[in-house]
Scaffold this active site. Structure first.
Site, PDB file in Angstrom:
ATOM      1  N   LYS A 127       0.823  -1.215   0.000  1.00 28.68           N
ATOM      2  CA  LYS A 127       0.000   0.000   0.000  1.00 28.68           C
ATOM      3  C   LYS A 127       0.855   1.263   0.000  1.00 28.68           C
ATOM      4  O   LYS A 127       0.628   2.178  -0.780  1.00 28.68           O
ATOM      5  CB  LYS A 127      -0.907   0.050   1.244  1.00 28.68           C
ATOM      6  CG  LYS A 127      -1.936  -1.036   1.336  1.00 28.68           C
ATOM      7  CD  LYS A 127      -2.928  -0.762   2.475  1.00 28.68           C
ATOM      8  CE  LYS A 127      -2.306  -0.703   3.852  1.00 28.68           C
ATOM      9  NZ  LYS A 127      -1.851  -2.003   4.368  1.00 28.68           N
ATOM     10  N   ARG A 152      10.824  -1.805  11.672  1.00 26.61           N
ATOM     11  CA  ARG A 152       9.768  -1.277  12.526  1.00 26.61           C
ATOM     12  C   ARG A 152       9.430  -2.302  13.616  1.00 26.61           C
ATOM     13  O   ARG A 152       9.395  -3.493  13.350  1.00 26.61           O
ATOM     14  CB  ARG A 152       8.518  -0.996  11.688  1.00 26.61           C
ATOM     15  CG  ARG A 152       8.522   0.384  11.107  1.00 26.61           C
ATOM     16  CD  ARG A 152       7.462   0.585  10.081  1.00 26.61           C
ATOM     17  NE  ARG A 152       6.204  -0.097  10.359  1.00 26.61           N
ATOM     18  CZ  ARG A 152       5.154  -0.063   9.546  1.00 26.61           C
ATOM     19  NH1 ARG A 152       5.212   0.614   8.422  1.00 26.61           N
ATOM     20  NH2 ARG A 152       4.050  -0.708   9.836  1.00 26.61           N
ATOM     21  N   ARG A 154      11.517  -6.018   5.123  1.00 27.60           N
ATOM     22  CA  ARG A 154      11.229  -4.585   5.024  1.00 27.60           C
ATOM     23  C   ARG A 154      12.124  -3.768   5.971  1.00 27.60           C
ATOM     24  O   ARG A 154      12.334  -4.138   7.122  1.00 27.60           O
ATOM     25  CB  ARG A 154       9.759  -4.365   5.387  1.00 27.60           C
ATOM     26  CG  ARG A 154       9.283  -2.972   5.113  1.00 27.60           C
ATOM     27  CD  ARG A 154       7.841  -2.951   4.772  1.00 27.60           C
ATOM     28  NE  ARG A 154       6.970  -3.129   5.916  1.00 27.60           N
ATOM     29  CZ  ARG A 154       5.647  -3.014   5.821  1.00 27.60           C
ATOM     30  NH1 ARG A 154       5.070  -2.755   4.673  1.00 27.60           N
ATOM     31  NH2 ARG A 154       4.904  -3.195   6.886  1.00 27.60           N
ATOM     32  N   ARG A 162      -1.078  -8.792  13.212  1.00 22.82           N
ATOM     33  CA  ARG A 162      -1.638  -7.748  12.322  1.00 22.82           C
ATOM     34  C   ARG A 162      -2.472  -8.387  11.206  1.00 22.82           C
ATOM     35  O   ARG A 162      -3.494  -7.831  10.809  1.00 22.82           O
ATOM     36  CB  ARG A 162      -0.497  -6.904  11.727  1.00 22.82           C
ATOM     37  CG  ARG A 162       0.128  -5.974  12.764  1.00 22.82           C
ATOM     38  CD  ARG A 162       1.424  -5.370  12.265  1.00 22.82           C
ATOM     39  NE  ARG A 162       1.228  -4.458  11.159  1.00 22.82           N
ATOM     40  CZ  ARG A 162       2.203  -4.085  10.325  1.00 22.82           C
ATOM     41  NH1 ARG A 162       3.419  -4.571  10.467  1.00 22.82           N
ATOM     42  NH2 ARG A 162       1.952  -3.245   9.359  1.00 22.82           N
ATOM     43  N   ARG A 221      -9.855   1.237   8.210  1.00 19.36           N
ATOM     44  CA  ARG A 221      -9.488  -0.125   8.599  1.00 19.36           C
ATOM     45  C   ARG A 221     -10.587  -0.818   9.384  1.00 19.36           C
ATOM     46  O   ARG A 221     -10.426  -1.986   9.748  1.00 19.36           O
ATOM     47  CB  ARG A 221      -8.224  -0.074   9.462  1.00 19.36           C
ATOM     48  CG  ARG A 221      -6.928  -0.393   8.713  1.00 19.36           C
ATOM     49  CD  ARG A 221      -5.813  -0.167   9.705  1.00 19.36           C
ATOM     50  NE  ARG A 221      -4.628  -0.920   9.488  1.00 19.36           N
ATOM     51  CZ  ARG A 221      -3.486  -0.382   9.022  1.00 19.36           C
ATOM     52  NH1 ARG A 221      -3.446   0.861   8.645  1.00 19.36           N
ATOM     53  NH2 ARG A 221      -2.406  -1.128   8.961  1.00 19.36           N
TER      54      ARG A 221
HETATM   55  P1  AMP Z   1       0.587   0.778   8.856  1.00 20.44           P
HETATM   56  O1  AMP Z   1       1.816   1.613   8.807  1.00 20.44           O
HETATM   57  O2  AMP Z   1      -0.524   1.293   7.989  1.00 20.44           O
HETATM   58  O3  AMP Z   1       0.862  -0.693   8.617  1.00 20.44           O
HETATM   59  O4  AMP Z   1       0.018   0.879  10.354  1.00 20.44           O
HETATM   60  C1  AMP Z   1       0.784   0.465  11.465  1.00 20.44           C
HETATM   61  C2  AMP Z   1      -0.102   0.365  12.688  1.00 20.44           C
HETATM   62  O5  AMP Z   1      -0.685   1.660  12.966  1.00 20.44           O
HETATM   63  C3  AMP Z   1      -1.291  -0.571  12.554  1.00 20.44           C
HETATM   64  O6  AMP Z   1      -0.941  -1.930  12.807  1.00 20.44           O
HETATM   65  C4  AMP Z   1      -2.237   0.007  13.611  1.00 20.44           C
HETATM   66  O7  AMP Z   1      -1.833  -0.353  14.915  1.00 20.44           O
HETATM   67  C5  AMP Z   1      -2.017   1.516  13.460  1.00 20.44           C
HETATM   68  N1  AMP Z   1      -2.939   2.078  12.445  1.00 20.44           N
HETATM   69  C6  AMP Z   1      -2.623   2.591  11.221  1.00 20.44           C
HETATM   70  N2  AMP Z   1      -3.728   3.003  10.570  1.00 20.44           N
HETATM   71  C7  AMP Z   1      -4.771   2.732  11.391  1.00 20.44           C
HETATM   72  C8  AMP Z   1      -6.178   2.877  11.286  1.00 20.44           C
HETATM   73  N3  AMP Z   1      -6.758   3.371  10.177  1.00 20.44           N
HETATM   74  N4  AMP Z   1      -6.940   2.488  12.339  1.00 20.44           N
HETATM   75  C9  AMP Z   1      -6.391   2.011  13.462  1.00 20.44           C
HETATM   76  N5  AMP Z   1      -5.084   1.804  13.628  1.00 20.44           N
HETATM   77  C10 AMP Z   1      -4.270   2.166  12.608  1.00 20.44           C
END
Ligand code: AMP
Length: 228
Positions: free
Chosen positions: A25, A171, A138, A182, A100
């Site tokens: 993404k 990360r 990653r 996740r 999400r």
């Molecule tokens: P990402 O970088 O998009 O993979 O997001 C990393 C983490 O941030 C996720 O595993 C969630 O804990 C939190 N997060 C990111 N976007 C959202 C969202 N839209 N709703 C809730 N938690 C989020």
């Protein structure tokens, strides 16, 4: 192609990049940002920025994120609504990692209705086994946020960001046990969003996301966008 896409996004369209963790993404959102010249809004990056600042929102969000769970809807809904209201989103924006949950999708729908923006969802479809391998490789620059993959997109010098020379990092939530959590969270809370969006009549592009290079996948996305 670019002009056609820009003309369409010029009608203030929000592109929602949808898919499980590790589906690419962020990579596709950045490519689309460069192509369409509209902001890339990553809720994950916004939350990580708050964690780095050490503010109250960051402390709270960090505890959810480290365990692979979702940050409460109200927090992310507010971040996205405030961000979409900024003037640089007047011509549209790319949402990466939001919505999400079904409640987040409802909140986004209300924001788009109020602002008169249209939407297009790009669903990146991937095989989970490939996702786990992809996430294990990653690396991210803690300074500028640029993402690398040790196999598909390595930095020029091992472990160092091409852009600013910082040491690359893994990360916290990219470690395997957290990745599995996740993916489970995605299945439980996020996949139903797609069913909700489909049932609500949102425009959705289905794109295979794990069998080609990022630039080839971008072409698939562009092809689908032109036909929408
Ligand atoms: P990402 O970088 O998009 O993979 O997001 C990393 C983490 O941030 C996720 O595993 C969630 O804990 C939190 N997060 C990111 N976007 C959202 C969202 N839209 N709703 C809730 N938690 C989020």
């Amino acid at each position: 192609m670019e002009n056609k896409l820009q003309a369409r996004s010029g009608a203030s369209r929000v592109l929602v990049i949808f898919g499980p963790p590790g589906s690419g993404k962020g990579t596709q959102a950045k490519l689309l940002r460069d192509l369409l010249k509209i902001p890339h809004i990553s809720t994950g990056d916004m939350l990580r920025a708050h964690i780095s600042q050490g503010d109250g929102l960051g402390v709270d969000a960090g505890s959810w994120m480290r365990s692979g769970r979702l940050v409460p809807d109200a927090t992310v809904d507010r971040l996205v609504e405030e961000r979409l209201a900024l003037p640089d989103c007047a011509a549209g924006a790319i949402l990466d990692g939001y919505p999400r949950t079904v409640d987040q999708a409802r909140s986004l729908w209300a924001v788009l209705q109020r602002s008169g923006m249209s939407q297009l969802v790009i669903h990146l479809k991937v095989d989970y086994n490939k996702v786990i391998v992809r996430i294990a490789g990653r690396r991210q620059c803690p300074q500028c946020g640029l993402l690398y993959n040790l196999v598909a997109n390595p930095p020029k010098e091992a472990g160092i960001c091409d852009r600013d020379g910082q040491a690359l990092a893994i990360r916290d939530d990219d470690r395997e046990s957290v990745v599995r959590e996740r993916l489970e969270t995605y299945e439980r809370q996020t996949r139903p969003v797609l069913e909700f969006l489909t049932a609500s009549g949102w425009n959705i592009c289905e794109v295979e996301g794990d069998d080609a290079s990022p630039s080839e996948i971008l072409v698939r996305i562009q092809d689908c966008m032109v036909s929408q």
